[in-house]
Design an enzyme around this catalytic site. Sequence first.
Site, PDB file in Angstrom:
ATOM      1  N   ASP A 161      64.437  18.819   6.748  1.00 26.05           N
ATOM      2  CA  ASP A 161      63.903  20.421   7.076  1.00 26.05           C
ATOM      3  C   ASP A 161      63.336  20.653   8.380  1.00 26.05           C
ATOM      4  O   ASP A 161      63.094  19.637   9.059  1.00 26.05           O
ATOM      5  CB  ASP A 161      63.005  20.646   5.729  1.00 26.05           C
ATOM      6  CG  ASP A 161      61.759  19.847   5.760  1.00 26.05           C
ATOM      7  OD1 ASP A 161      61.817  18.608   6.083  1.00 26.05           O
ATOM      8  OD2 ASP A 161      60.471  20.434   5.713  1.00 26.05           O
ATOM      9  N   HIS A 466      71.004  13.486   4.933  1.00 23.56           N
ATOM     10  CA  HIS A 466      70.520  15.172   4.925  1.00 23.56           C
ATOM     11  C   HIS A 466      69.384  15.383   5.749  1.00 23.56           C
ATOM     12  O   HIS A 466      68.339  15.304   6.096  1.00 23.56           O
ATOM     13  CB  HIS A 466      69.667  15.053   3.486  1.00 23.56           C
ATOM     14  CG  HIS A 466      69.140  16.323   2.971  1.00 23.56           C
ATOM     15  ND1 HIS A 466      69.854  17.178   2.229  1.00 23.56           N
ATOM     16  CD2 HIS A 466      67.699  16.895   3.087  1.00 23.56           C
ATOM     17  CE1 HIS A 466      69.173  18.309   2.104  1.00 23.56           C
ATOM     18  NE2 HIS A 466      67.964  18.150   2.661  1.00 23.56           N
ATOM     19  N   ASP A 508      75.884   8.336   0.698  1.00 23.96           N
ATOM     20  CA  ASP A 508      75.803   8.725   2.251  1.00 23.96           C
ATOM     21  C   ASP A 508      76.436  10.016   2.291  1.00 23.96           C
ATOM     22  O   ASP A 508      77.644  10.305   2.920  1.00 23.96           O
ATOM     23  CB  ASP A 508      76.500   7.774   3.032  1.00 23.96           C
ATOM     24  CG  ASP A 508      76.485   8.428   4.659  1.00 23.96           C
ATOM     25  OD1 ASP A 508      75.709   9.084   4.888  1.00 23.96           O
ATOM     26  OD2 ASP A 508      77.473   7.719   5.391  1.00 23.96           O
ATOM     27  N   GLU A 517      67.686  11.235   3.075  1.00 22.51           N
ATOM     28  CA  GLU A 517      67.239  11.994   4.088  1.00 22.51           C
ATOM     29  C   GLU A 517      66.528  11.066   5.201  1.00 22.51           C
ATOM     30  O   GLU A 517      66.458  10.053   5.063  1.00 22.51           O
ATOM     31  CB  GLU A 517      66.180  12.883   3.494  1.00 22.51           C
ATOM     32  CG  GLU A 517      65.693  14.056   4.289  1.00 22.51           C
ATOM     33  CD  GLU A 517      64.725  14.763   3.709  1.00 22.51           C
ATOM     34  OE1 GLU A 517      64.525  14.996   2.366  1.00 22.51           O
ATOM     35  OE2 GLU A 517      64.273  15.942   4.538  1.00 22.51           O
TER      36      GLU A 517
HETATM   37  O1  9MR Z   1      58.181  11.551   1.451  1.00 20.84           O
HETATM   38  C1  9MR Z   1      57.989  12.278   0.158  1.00 20.84           C
HETATM   39  C2  9MR Z   1      58.314  11.726  -0.925  1.00 20.84           C
HETATM   40  O2  9MR Z   1      57.178  10.516  -0.834  1.00 20.84           O
HETATM   41  C3  9MR Z   1      58.142  12.316  -2.175  1.00 20.84           C
HETATM   42  O3  9MR Z   1      58.238  11.718  -3.181  1.00 20.84           O
HETATM   43  C4  9MR Z   1      59.052  13.557  -1.936  1.00 20.84           C
HETATM   44  C5  9MR Z   1      59.065  14.685  -3.031  1.00 20.84           C
HETATM   45  O4  9MR Z   1      57.648  15.307  -2.947  1.00 20.84           O
HETATM   46  O5  9MR Z   1      58.809  14.073  -0.633  1.00 20.84           O
HETATM   47  C6  9MR Z   1      58.927  13.298   0.409  1.00 20.84           C
HETATM   48  O6  9MR Z   1      58.694  14.246   1.532  1.00 20.84           O
HETATM   49  C7  9MR Z   1      59.393  15.432   1.969  1.00 20.84           C
HETATM   50  C8  9MR Z   1      58.593  16.505   2.362  1.00 20.84           C
HETATM   51  O7  9MR Z   1      57.916  16.838   1.064  1.00 20.84           O
HETATM   52  C9  9MR Z   1      59.373  17.406   2.855  1.00 20.84           C
HETATM   53  N1  9MR Z   1      60.187  17.215   4.000  1.00 20.84           N
HETATM   54  C10 9MR Z   1      61.063  15.935   3.600  1.00 20.84           C
HETATM   55  C11 9MR Z   1      60.418  14.793   3.111  1.00 20.84           C
HETATM   56  C12 9MR Z   1      61.335  13.425   3.068  1.00 20.84           C
HETATM   57  O8  9MR Z   1      62.246  13.827   1.888  1.00 20.84           O
END
Ligand code: 9MR
Length: 540
Positions: A161, A466, A508, A517
């Site tokens: 993001d 992602h 993938d 991601e």
């Molecule tokens: O790394 C984060 C993971 O530990 C959590 O379980 C998840 C859901 O809350 O979020 C991950 O972090 C994301 C963040 O909230 C927004 N940007 C993308 C991050 C990686 O997926």
Amino acid sequence: MKKSFFLLVLLTACTSGGQVVVNQLGYYPGQEKIAIVDASFQGSFRVVDHQKGTTVFEGTAGEVFSSLFSDKERTRLDFTSLDSSGIYRIVTEQGMESPAFRIGDSILAPLASAALEAFFLQRSTPGHPDTVVLVHASAASQERPEGTIIASAGGWYDAGDYNKYIVNASYTTGLILAGYEQYPGYALNRRLLDEVMYNLQWSLTMQDPADGGVYHKLTTPEFEAFIKPGACKKPRYVVQKSVTATLDFAASMAQAARIYRDIEDHSSTAAVMVKAAEAAFCWALEHPDALYNQFRMNEQFTPAIQTGAYGDLSAKDDFFWASCELYLTTGNEAYLDKALEYAPEKFTAPTWRDVYGLGVFALLTHNKATPAMKEQLIAFCDSVVSLAGGAPFASSYGNSARDFYWGCLSESCCSNAISLLYGFSQTGNRDYLMQAYHNMDYLLGRNPTGYCYVTGTGSKSPQNPHHRLAATDDIPGPLPGFLVGGPNPARQDGCVYPSDLPDECYLDVVEAFASNEIAINWNATLLHLAIALEELSQLL
Ligand code: 9MR
């Protein structure tokens, strides 16, 4: 016809399934070198020169190990004694082949530099100049009422993001700079410091100068669609100050101040950083309960914020990390007292949510850790090493279904390995060192899916992460040097996965944000570990 039927039966008797997986980047000459046949297999194998096809090593299959959470069996092929440089592949008696891999020096140097340059690719300028950022209602203060416009330029995008989050950014720079302090001889350290400074400069803009508190994140209300950064039109806000963001900011600024005060071109910023860190710590002391709870925030304020929360139920670990860094940088014993007040009861490998380990690393590097902290680290390392004995993929990581969750390749596989290396530096225990290499082998291809989980690296790596930047840049394929989250049976993305097995729940495709991601904190662990293993290869 008859003969081929007989052959087929014979083949099935000796093996079922059939890929040979290796670390696709390769092995240092002095490393333990293991390949895995993804099945039960008896018989011989050869390591052949990849180009000439000539045999350079012959061996027989080793032990067969069963997975603890599936009915799969895997067989070890050990070729540790092959130590001549070259490009090879493994061929089994029945003709199964591994991907090509190298034996030689500097195996992980290209990975480390790709992981470092990935941060450059994640820079948010020019895509999002962030010269017009609104103060969200949740962050309003007397000096900065709701809707006040501030500038908060620079910094890396967090992940796939386009938002920028202080908790995660501080963890990221903290872990990279911990590596810098631990491995000062790494050749690209100056480049590394300049890149990290780019993000720290942004972090400084996230502190409210009026009171020292730090906004939790800079974000759009909802995630942007998969569009180019320059095409994004949603307003961007700084939201509520939180105790975790403020303390992680304090920790990373204090740490950075200590490091950059001796670095040409950066010493004046270092002076600003130490003041920013102390002001942030004061704010946190006054607001110990200001945990970020997005759900509750949205009940009170509009617009509702739906992006990554990086919420946390406790700030004790953040108090600990910040106190450790402030003590080491200022020498003020009051911070040491605070660190001891919040000292952990056991060692845990650091993640964005649990930063105790970063405080322990800092104290260890500066010979200030207590005997209890060292014992806890050693107990942790011993328990990690004990998992490797019967491991199907010869790695301490990946033997329990619980090893697989959102971001697991970083938070468990890499972060455990980094912790093992701190244990090694304390004790000289070579089991810790060797197991750290085995975790890297897992990451780079010696695993159930056969993926090398870093983009642009190895012979089978993620093509469709992602990642909004990569998906919209009009260039086929991913941006290189990024570690993906990895197998995650929770599948929060709702995608249809090819397998239900925890260690094969990886997909993938761009939509698979729960397993595919990329993220800056994950790359920080990759970068730290790659540098460490490259530097320590002299000791193999
Ligand atoms: O790394 C984060 C993971 O530990 C959590 O379980 C998840 C859901 O809350 O979020 C991950 O972090 C994301 C963040 O909230 C927004 N940007 C993308 C991050 C990686 O997926």
